[in-house]
Scaffold this active site. Structure first.
Site, PDB file in Angstrom:
ATOM      1  N   THR A 148     143.793  31.796 137.757  1.00 19.11           N
ATOM      2  CA  THR A 148     142.547  31.267 138.859  1.00 19.11           C
ATOM      3  C   THR A 148     143.418  30.345 139.939  1.00 19.11           C
ATOM      4  O   THR A 148     144.478  30.461 139.952  1.00 19.11           O
ATOM      5  CB  THR A 148     141.615  30.376 138.425  1.00 19.11           C
ATOM      6  OG1 THR A 148     142.038  28.973 138.049  1.00 19.11           O
ATOM      7  CG2 THR A 148     141.005  30.851 137.022  1.00 19.11           C
ATOM      8  N   ARG A 149     142.722  30.069 140.957  1.00 20.38           N
ATOM      9  CA  ARG A 149     143.183  29.140 142.084  1.00 20.38           C
ATOM     10  C   ARG A 149     143.053  27.673 141.699  1.00 20.38           C
ATOM     11  O   ARG A 149     143.452  26.959 142.487  1.00 20.38           O
ATOM     12  CB  ARG A 149     142.545  29.256 143.255  1.00 20.38           C
ATOM     13  CG  ARG A 149     143.135  29.040 144.787  1.00 20.38           C
ATOM     14  CD  ARG A 149     142.516  29.517 145.890  1.00 20.38           C
ATOM     15  NE  ARG A 149     141.261  29.266 145.854  1.00 20.38           N
ATOM     16  CZ  ARG A 149     140.477  28.190 146.305  1.00 20.38           C
ATOM     17  NH1 ARG A 149     141.182  27.115 146.911  1.00 20.38           N
ATOM     18  NH2 ARG A 149     139.147  28.095 146.199  1.00 20.38           N
ATOM     19  N   LYS A 150     142.925  27.594 140.626  1.00 20.91           N
ATOM     20  CA  LYS A 150     142.573  26.019 140.007  1.00 20.91           C
ATOM     21  C   LYS A 150     144.198  25.678 139.362  1.00 20.91           C
ATOM     22  O   LYS A 150     144.361  25.441 138.229  1.00 20.91           O
ATOM     23  CB  LYS A 150     141.536  26.089 138.846  1.00 20.91           C
ATOM     24  CG  LYS A 150     140.194  26.265 139.277  1.00 20.91           C
ATOM     25  CD  LYS A 150     139.186  26.229 138.176  1.00 20.91           C
ATOM     26  CE  LYS A 150     137.748  26.269 138.884  1.00 20.91           C
ATOM     27  NZ  LYS A 150     136.755  26.370 137.800  1.00 20.91           N
ATOM     28  N   THR A 151     144.862  25.435 140.288  1.00 14.66           N
ATOM     29  CA  THR A 151     146.251  24.939 140.121  1.00 14.66           C
ATOM     30  C   THR A 151     146.500  23.572 140.654  1.00 14.66           C
ATOM     31  O   THR A 151     145.660  23.038 141.238  1.00 14.66           O
ATOM     32  CB  THR A 151     147.396  25.891 140.806  1.00 14.66           C
ATOM     33  OG1 THR A 151     146.986  26.113 142.334  1.00 14.66           O
ATOM     34  CG2 THR A 151     147.276  27.513 140.322  1.00 14.66           C
ATOM     35  N   GLU A 285     138.366  29.267 134.396  1.00 12.22           N
ATOM     36  CA  GLU A 285     137.384  29.089 135.718  1.00 12.22           C
ATOM     37  C   GLU A 285     136.374  27.996 135.432  1.00 12.22           C
ATOM     38  O   GLU A 285     135.887  28.007 134.556  1.00 12.22           O
ATOM     39  CB  GLU A 285     136.710  30.563 135.914  1.00 12.22           C
ATOM     40  CG  GLU A 285     135.804  30.639 137.248  1.00 12.22           C
ATOM     41  CD  GLU A 285     136.587  30.396 138.549  1.00 12.22           C
ATOM     42  OE1 GLU A 285     135.855  30.059 139.347  1.00 12.22           O
ATOM     43  OE2 GLU A 285     137.654  30.721 138.498  1.00 12.22           O
TER      44      GLU A 285
END
Length: 285
Positions: A148-151, A285
Site C-alpha cells: 500500500t501507500r501506507k509507508t 490497508e
C-alpha cells in the site's frame, strides 16, 4: 530457486531515481547535524568492521547500505547477495558474517547506526513479503500480493524496494502513479460515475483508474464507468468469493478489469480471502 523468488535481469539499484543518494546525505545529516565529537576522538585510523546477521531472513537494501558508507569514506565487501536468505549458522555461534566494511574509524562509526537501521528495516520488509507470498502460494493462491501507500514518510523508496526484493508487487508508488478513487473522493464528487469520468478526463489513457467499492452494485457502476480496477473494501472472506465470482460471470467478454481485495487483511486472516483468479491482495490497508 522457488518460482516466487524474484528473478531480476538487472540490479534493482537501476530502478532508483537520481535523488536517492541525496536522501542518504539527508539521513546522515540528521544523525550528525553539527560536529562529530566522538568521531574526533577516534580519528581516521583505518579499521575494519563486520556486519553480522543474528536472525534468519532476506537480505535487502544493499545499494543504500553501500552508499551510506561510501559517503563516509568506507568500502563494503558483501558475503551475501541481495535477496538471498540468511539462515542461522549451525556452528552454534548465533550469527552469520554478512559483510565487511573497511575505512577510517570515524567513517565506520558515522555510518554504523544509519546503515544498520536502514538494512534491518528493508530486510525485515523483504522477509515478511517473501514469507507471506510463499505461504499464499502453498495455500494455492496464484494472484498478486501487493503493498500500500501506507509507508513511513521520507522512507518510502526503501520500503517499496524491500517489497520488490521480497517478491511482492509495489502497487502504486505515490498519488501520481495511478488514480485511486476512494470513498471520500466519490462522496465529494457526487457519484462513482462522475468521479471515474473526471479522472479519465485528466489522467488520459496512460493512467489506470481504481475505485474503492463497498458492495457489488458499486462495483458494477465503477466497471460500467470504465474503471480498470475495483477494490472490494472491507469484505469478508466469503463475501469476496461471492462478489468476485458474480462480477467475473456478469462481465465476461464485455470488460477487462482487475479485482483487488483490501481492508482489514492481516497475516493471520489473509488465507480466508485467498481464491484463484485475476485478483490481488493488498495488505495493511
Amino acid at each position: 530457486m522457488h518460482k516466487d523468488q524474484p528473478i531480476h535481469h538487472g540490479s534493482l539499484e537501476h530502478l532508483l531515481p537520481p535523488s536517492w543518494k541525496t536522501q542518504i546525505l539527508a539521513w546522515l545529516a540528521e544523525d550528525t547535524p553539527s560536529y562529530d565529537y566522538a568521531g574526533f576522538v577516534v580519528g581516521d585510523h583505518q579499521r575494519t568492521a563486520t556486519l553480522w546477521g543474528k536472525s534468519a531472513g532476506i537480505i535487502a537494501g544493499i545499494p543504500f547500505f553501500n552508499e551510506i558508507f561510501n559517503q563516509c569514506g568506507c568500502t563494503v565487501e558483501w558475503h551475501a547477495v541481495e535477496g538471498s536468505y540468511i539462515n542461522r549458522p549451525k556452528d552454534g555461534s548465533g550469527k552469520t558474517k554478512v559483510a565487511t566494511v573497511t575505512g577510517p574509524a570515524r567513517g565506520l562509526l558515522l555510518g554504523e547506526r544509519v546503515g544498520l537501521n536502514l538494512l534491518a528495516r528493508c530486510s525485515g520488509i523483504a522477509t515478511v513479503s517473501r514469507d507471506l507470498l510463499l505461504s499464499l502460494r502453498s495455500a494455492g493462491y496464484e494472484g498478486i500480493l501487493a503493498g500500500t501507500r501506507k509507508t513511513t514518510p521520507g522512507f518510502r523508496l526503501v520500503e517499496k524496494y524491500g517489497m520488490l526484493v521480497g517478491g511482492a508487487d509495489t502497487h502504486r508508488m505515490d498519488l501520481s502513479s495511478m488514480i485511486m478513487l476512494k470513498d471520500n473522493h466519490v462522496w465529494s464528487r457526487g457519484s462513482i460515475t462522475e468521479a471515474v469520468q473526471t479522472a479519465k478526463m485528466v489522467g488520459g489513457f496512460a493512467l489506470k483508474v481504481e475505485v474503492e467499492v463497498q458492495n457489488e452494485e458499486e462495483a458494477d457502476e465503477a466497471i460500467t464507468a470504465g474503471a480498470d480496477v475495483v477494490m472490494l473494501d472491507n469484505f469478508t472472506g466469503d463475501g469476496v468469493k461471492v462478489a468476485a465470482r458474480s462480477l467475473r460471470e456478469k462481465w465476461k467478454g464485455k470488460r477487462e478489469f482487475l479485482i483487488e481485495v483490501s481492508g482489514g487483511l492481516r497475516e493471520d486472516n489473509v488465507f480466508d480471502y485467498a481464491n484463484n483468479g485475476k485478483f490481488r491482495r493488498k495488505l495493511h490497508e
